[in-house]
Design a protein around this motif. Structure first.
Motif, short mmCIF file in Angstrom:
data_model
loop_
_atom_site.label_atom_id
_atom_site.label_comp_id
_atom_site.label_asym_id
_atom_site.label_seq_id
_atom_site.Cartn_x
_atom_site.Cartn_y
_atom_site.Cartn_z
N MET A 8 0.85 -1.16 0.00
CA MET A 8 0.00 0.00 0.00
C MET A 8 0.91 1.24 0.00
O MET A 8 1.88 1.29 0.74
N ASN A 9 0.56 2.20 -0.83
CA ASN A 9 1.33 3.44 -0.92
C ASN A 9 0.62 4.52 -0.11
O ASN A 9 -0.56 4.76 -0.30
N ILE A 10 1.35 5.14 0.80
CA ILE A 10 0.82 6.23 1.61
C ILE A 10 1.42 7.53 1.09
O ILE A 10 2.65 7.63 0.94
N LEU A 11 0.57 8.51 0.81
CA LEU A 11 1.01 9.82 0.34
C LEU A 11 0.74 10.86 1.41
O LEU A 11 -0.31 10.83 2.06
N TYR A 12 1.66 11.80 1.56
CA TYR A 12 1.51 12.90 2.51
C TYR A 12 1.60 14.21 1.74
O TYR A 12 2.49 14.38 0.90
N PHE A 13 0.69 15.14 2.06
CA PHE A 13 0.64 16.41 1.35
C PHE A 13 0.74 17.60 2.31
O PHE A 13 0.45 17.47 3.50
N ALA A 14 1.12 18.73 1.76
CA ALA A 14 1.18 20.03 2.44
C ALA A 14 2.05 19.95 3.69
O ALA A 14 3.14 19.41 3.65
N TRP A 15 1.57 20.50 4.83
CA TRP A 15 2.43 20.56 6.01
C TRP A 15 2.72 19.18 6.58
O TRP A 15 3.73 19.00 7.28
N LEU A 16 1.91 18.18 6.28
CA LEU A 16 2.25 16.82 6.71
C LEU A 16 3.54 16.35 6.04
O LEU A 16 4.43 15.80 6.68
N ARG A 17 3.63 16.60 4.75
CA ARG A 17 4.84 16.22 4.00
C ARG A 17 6.06 16.94 4.58
O ARG A 17 7.12 16.34 4.75
N GLU A 18 5.89 18.22 4.91
CA GLU A 18 7.00 18.99 5.45
C GLU A 18 7.42 18.48 6.84
O GLU A 18 8.60 18.33 7.11
N ARG A 19 6.45 18.23 7.69
CA ARG A 19 6.77 17.76 9.05
C ARG A 19 7.38 16.37 9.06
O ARG A 19 8.22 16.06 9.89
N LEU A 20 6.95 15.53 8.13
CA LEU A 20 7.46 14.16 8.09
C LEU A 20 8.72 14.03 7.25
O LEU A 20 9.38 12.99 7.27
N ASP A 21 9.03 15.07 6.47
CA ASP A 21 10.19 15.07 5.58
C ASP A 21 10.14 13.90 4.59
O ASP A 21 11.13 13.25 4.30
N ARG A 22 8.91 13.62 4.12
CA ARG A 22 8.70 12.60 3.09
C ARG A 22 7.35 12.84 2.43
O ARG A 22 6.43 13.35 3.06
N SER A 23 7.24 12.47 1.20
CA SER A 23 5.98 12.65 0.49
C SER A 23 5.21 11.34 0.36
O SER A 23 4.01 11.36 0.07
N GLN A 24 5.89 10.23 0.57
CA GLN A 24 5.22 8.94 0.47
C GLN A 24 6.01 7.86 1.17
O GLN A 24 7.18 8.05 1.49
N GLN A 25 5.35 6.74 1.37
CA GLN A 25 6.03 5.55 1.89
C GLN A 25 5.19 4.32 1.54
O GLN A 25 3.98 4.42 1.35
N GLN A 26 5.86 3.21 1.42
CA GLN A 26 5.20 1.93 1.16
C GLN A 26 5.06 1.20 2.49
O GLN A 26 6.02 1.14 3.26
N VAL A 27 3.87 0.68 2.76
CA VAL A 27 3.64 -0.08 4.00
C VAL A 27 2.83 -1.33 3.71
O VAL A 27 2.12 -1.41 2.70
N GLU A 28 2.94 -2.28 4.61
CA GLU A 28 2.11 -3.48 4.58
C GLU A 28 1.52 -3.64 5.97
O GLU A 28 2.08 -4.31 6.83
N PRO A 29 0.35 -3.00 6.19
CA PRO A 29 -0.25 -3.07 7.53
C PRO A 29 -0.70 -4.49 7.86
O PRO A 29 -1.06 -5.26 6.97
N PRO A 30 -0.70 -4.83 9.14
CA PRO A 30 -1.19 -6.16 9.54
C PRO A 30 -2.70 -6.27 9.33
O PRO A 30 -3.39 -5.27 9.13
N GLU A 31 -3.20 -7.48 9.40
CA GLU A 31 -4.62 -7.74 9.12
C GLU A 31 -5.58 -7.01 10.04
O GLU A 31 -6.70 -6.70 9.63
N HIS A 32 -5.19 -6.72 11.26
CA HIS A 32 -6.11 -6.04 12.19
C HIS A 32 -6.33 -4.57 11.82
O HIS A 32 -7.23 -3.94 12.36
N VAL A 33 -5.55 -4.03 10.90
CA VAL A 33 -5.71 -2.65 10.46
C VAL A 33 -6.75 -2.64 9.34
O VAL A 33 -6.46 -3.02 8.21
N LYS A 34 -7.96 -2.21 9.67
CA LYS A 34 -9.08 -2.34 8.73
C LYS A 34 -9.67 -1.01 8.26
O LYS A 34 -10.36 -0.96 7.26
N THR A 35 -9.40 0.08 8.99
CA THR A 35 -9.96 1.39 8.63
C THR A 35 -8.84 2.42 8.55
O THR A 35 -7.70 2.16 8.97
#
Length: 83
Positions: free
Chosen positions: A1-28
């Protein structure tokens, strides 16, 4: 799953995106935010006031209780203003 961050979130995190594989209990989107925050202090701080965070699943704006089962891309961004 690709996570994108925009505006001040991107600036605070110092990244615009990241790839993650959340565990099965992550549903929402809210579950995903919790899981991301548990694993990354910068995300925990940036997402501290979740009322300021909007989300889109596969380019559709959704509430935090939206399911993410078929999501390829999830974007997080602050509220938008017109102008």
């Amino acid at each position: 799953m690709n996570i994108l961050y925009f505006a001040w979130l991107r600036e605070r995190l110092d990244r615009s995106q990241q790839q993650v594989e959340p565990p099965e209990h992550v549903k929402t989107v809210a579950d995903l935010i919790d899981w991301l925050a548990q694993n990354d202090e910068a995300i925990a701080l940036a997402f501290e006031n979740r009322k300021l965070i909007r989300a889109a699943v596969n380019a559709q704006i959704v509430d935090h209780d939206a399911p993410i089962a078929d999501a390829h891309t999830i974007a997080f961004f602050p509220p938008m203003t017109g102008g």
